[in-house]
Design a protein around this motif. Structure first.
Motif, mmCIF file in Angstrom:
data_model
loop_
_atom_site.group_PDB
_atom_site.id
_atom_site.type_symbol
_atom_site.label_atom_id
_atom_site.label_comp_id
_atom_site.label_asym_id
_atom_site.label_seq_id
_atom_site.Cartn_x
_atom_site.Cartn_y
_atom_site.Cartn_z
ATOM 1 N N LEU A 145 -34.001 -91.175 60.483
ATOM 2 C CA LEU A 145 -34.215 -89.994 61.324
ATOM 3 C C LEU A 145 -35.086 -90.330 62.534
ATOM 4 N N VAL A 146 -36.123 -91.129 62.320
ATOM 5 C CA VAL A 146 -37.017 -91.526 63.414
ATOM 6 C C VAL A 146 -36.275 -92.412 64.414
ATOM 7 N N GLU A 147 -35.458 -93.336 63.920
ATOM 8 C CA GLU A 147 -34.684 -94.187 64.833
ATOM 9 C C GLU A 147 -33.760 -93.342 65.716
ATOM 10 N N ASP A 148 -33.108 -92.352 65.124
ATOM 11 C CA ASP A 148 -32.238 -91.455 65.902
ATOM 12 C C ASP A 148 -33.047 -90.663 66.924
ATOM 13 N N LEU A 149 -34.230 -90.203 66.527
ATOM 14 C CA LEU A 149 -35.101 -89.455 67.443
ATOM 15 C C LEU A 149 -35.516 -90.329 68.625
ATOM 16 N N ILE A 150 -35.915 -91.551 68.349
ATOM 17 C CA ILE A 150 -36.330 -92.465 69.425
ATOM 18 C C ILE A 150 -35.182 -92.694 70.401
ATOM 19 N N ALA A 184 -41.564 -97.059 68.123
ATOM 20 C CA ALA A 184 -41.541 -96.675 69.548
ATOM 21 C C ALA A 184 -42.737 -97.211 70.312
ATOM 22 N N GLY A 185 -43.752 -97.662 69.594
ATOM 23 C CA GLY A 185 -44.937 -98.171 70.278
ATOM 24 C C GLY A 185 -45.590 -97.103 71.126
ATOM 25 N N ASP A 186 -45.972 -97.477 72.334
ATOM 26 C CA ASP A 186 -46.686 -96.528 73.196
ATOM 27 C C ASP A 186 -45.748 -95.665 74.046
ATOM 28 N N ARG A 187 -44.442 -95.708 73.746
ATOM 29 C CA ARG A 187 -43.490 -94.867 74.496
ATOM 30 C C ARG A 187 -43.551 -93.402 74.079
ATOM 31 N N VAL A 188 -44.172 -93.128 72.912
ATOM 32 C CA VAL A 188 -44.238 -91.771 72.383
ATOM 33 C C VAL A 188 -45.650 -91.503 71.869
ATOM 34 N N GLU A 189 -46.136 -90.288 72.127
ATOM 35 C CA GLU A 189 -47.407 -89.852 71.555
ATOM 36 C C GLU A 189 -47.092 -89.225 70.199
ATOM 37 N N VAL A 190 -47.838 -89.625 69.164
ATOM 38 C CA VAL A 190 -47.516 -89.224 67.799
ATOM 39 C C VAL A 190 -48.685 -88.496 67.155
ATOM 40 N N ARG A 191 -48.368 -87.369 66.504
ATOM 41 C CA ARG A 191 -49.352 -86.616 65.728
ATOM 42 C C ARG A 191 -48.731 -86.244 64.392
ATOM 43 N N SER A 192 -49.587 -85.973 63.400
ATOM 44 C CA SER A 192 -49.104 -85.404 62.149
ATOM 45 C C SER A 192 -50.167 -84.459 61.612
ATOM 46 N N ALA A 193 -49.716 -83.470 60.848
ATOM 47 C CA ALA A 193 -50.644 -82.476 60.308
ATOM 48 C C ALA A 193 -49.977 -81.753 59.142
ATOM 49 N N GLU A 222 -32.927 -90.779 71.189
ATOM 50 C CA GLU A 222 -32.736 -89.580 71.999
ATOM 51 C C GLU A 222 -33.852 -89.355 73.013
ATOM 52 N N ILE A 223 -35.110 -89.499 72.589
ATOM 53 C CA ILE A 223 -36.228 -89.090 73.448
ATOM 54 C C ILE A 223 -36.940 -90.224 74.175
ATOM 55 N N ALA A 224 -36.819 -91.463 73.665
ATOM 56 C CA ALA A 224 -37.556 -92.569 74.286
ATOM 57 C C ALA A 224 -36.838 -93.897 74.069
ATOM 58 N N PRO A 225 -35.580 -93.978 74.499
ATOM 59 C CA PRO A 225 -34.869 -95.244 74.305
ATOM 60 C C PRO A 225 -35.529 -96.367 75.106
ATOM 61 N N GLU A 226 -35.396 -97.566 74.584
ATOM 62 C CA GLU A 226 -35.954 -98.706 75.321
ATOM 63 C C GLU A 226 -35.170 -98.869 76.608
ATOM 64 N N LYS A 227 -35.886 -99.052 77.689
ATOM 65 C CA LYS A 227 -35.239 -99.242 78.978
ATOM 66 C C LYS A 227 -34.938 -100.730 79.134
ATOM 67 N N PRO A 228 -33.745 -101.057 79.610
ATOM 68 C CA PRO A 228 -33.442 -102.471 79.830
ATOM 69 C C PRO A 228 -34.383 -103.039 80.893
ATOM 70 N N GLU A 229 -34.729 -104.286 80.711
ATOM 71 C CA GLU A 229 -35.620 -104.918 81.685
ATOM 72 C C GLU A 229 -34.878 -105.084 83.003
ATOM 73 N N LYS A 230 -35.624 -104.876 84.090
ATOM 74 C CA LYS A 230 -35.030 -105.005 85.404
ATOM 75 C C LYS A 230 -34.863 -106.486 85.739
ATOM 76 N N PRO A 231 -33.733 -106.831 86.356
ATOM 77 C CA PRO A 231 -33.542 -108.241 86.724
ATOM 78 C C PRO A 231 -34.584 -108.673 87.738
ATOM 79 N N ALA A 232 -34.988 -109.922 87.667
ATOM 80 C CA ALA A 232 -36.014 -110.451 88.565
ATOM 81 C C ALA A 232 -35.490 -110.675 89.954
#
Length: 140
Positions: A123-128, A29-38, A130-140
């Motif tokens: 599971l992570v791919e399904d989560l992404i 997801a790159g910077d589209r999601v804030e990630v923590r673990s504990a 749902e919560i942070a799908p890649e947005k299609p690039e806007k046409p120029a």
């Protein structure tokens, strides 16, 4: 949920499943999601078999360290995903909680950890999606 959703992965030792899940989410997801673990009872180090399994797919988690689960970490996250810590995770109104049933990689070799790693990726791919799908690039 804010523009940038935050996800907290929790497992008992924060040495295997939650570390792999956090690494997959950051990687995919790159910077589209804030990630923590504990972890509710953090281990001394990340499971070497988990480190090796992730290295095989080009993700380095060797510098990660298990962290203690805090109330603040849960409070600051939109979604809390548990992986075997059960009731030790504090519950706050308005938070979303998921429980992923995954085999514990503790004490297992890399051969046993690979299918766990692959299950977590799905599971992570399904989560992404749902919560942070890649947005299609806007046409120029």
């Amino acid at each position: 949920m804010s523009d940038k959703p935050s996800v907290l992965f929790v497992c008992v030792h924060n040495a295997g499943r939650s570390q792999m899940a956090a690494a997959w989410l950051s990687h995919l997801a790159g910077d589209r999601v804030e990630v923590r673990s504990a972890g509710s009872d953090p281990g001394d180090q990340v499971n070497p078999a988990a480190v090796e399994a992730m290295r095989e797919v080009g993700i380095d988690i060797s510098s990660e360290t298990p962290k203690i689960l805090t109330v603040d970490a849960v409070e600051e996250s939109d979604i809390c995903i548990t992986m075997g810590c059960g009731d030790t995770c504090p519950v706050f109104p308005g938070k979303r909680y998921l429980d992923w049933q995954l085999e514990d990689p503790a004490g297992q070799g890399v051969e046993a950890v690979r299918p766990i790693r692959d299950d977590i990726r799905k599971l992570v791919e399904d989560l992404i999606e749902e919560i942070a799908p890649e947005k299609p690039e806007k046409p120029a």
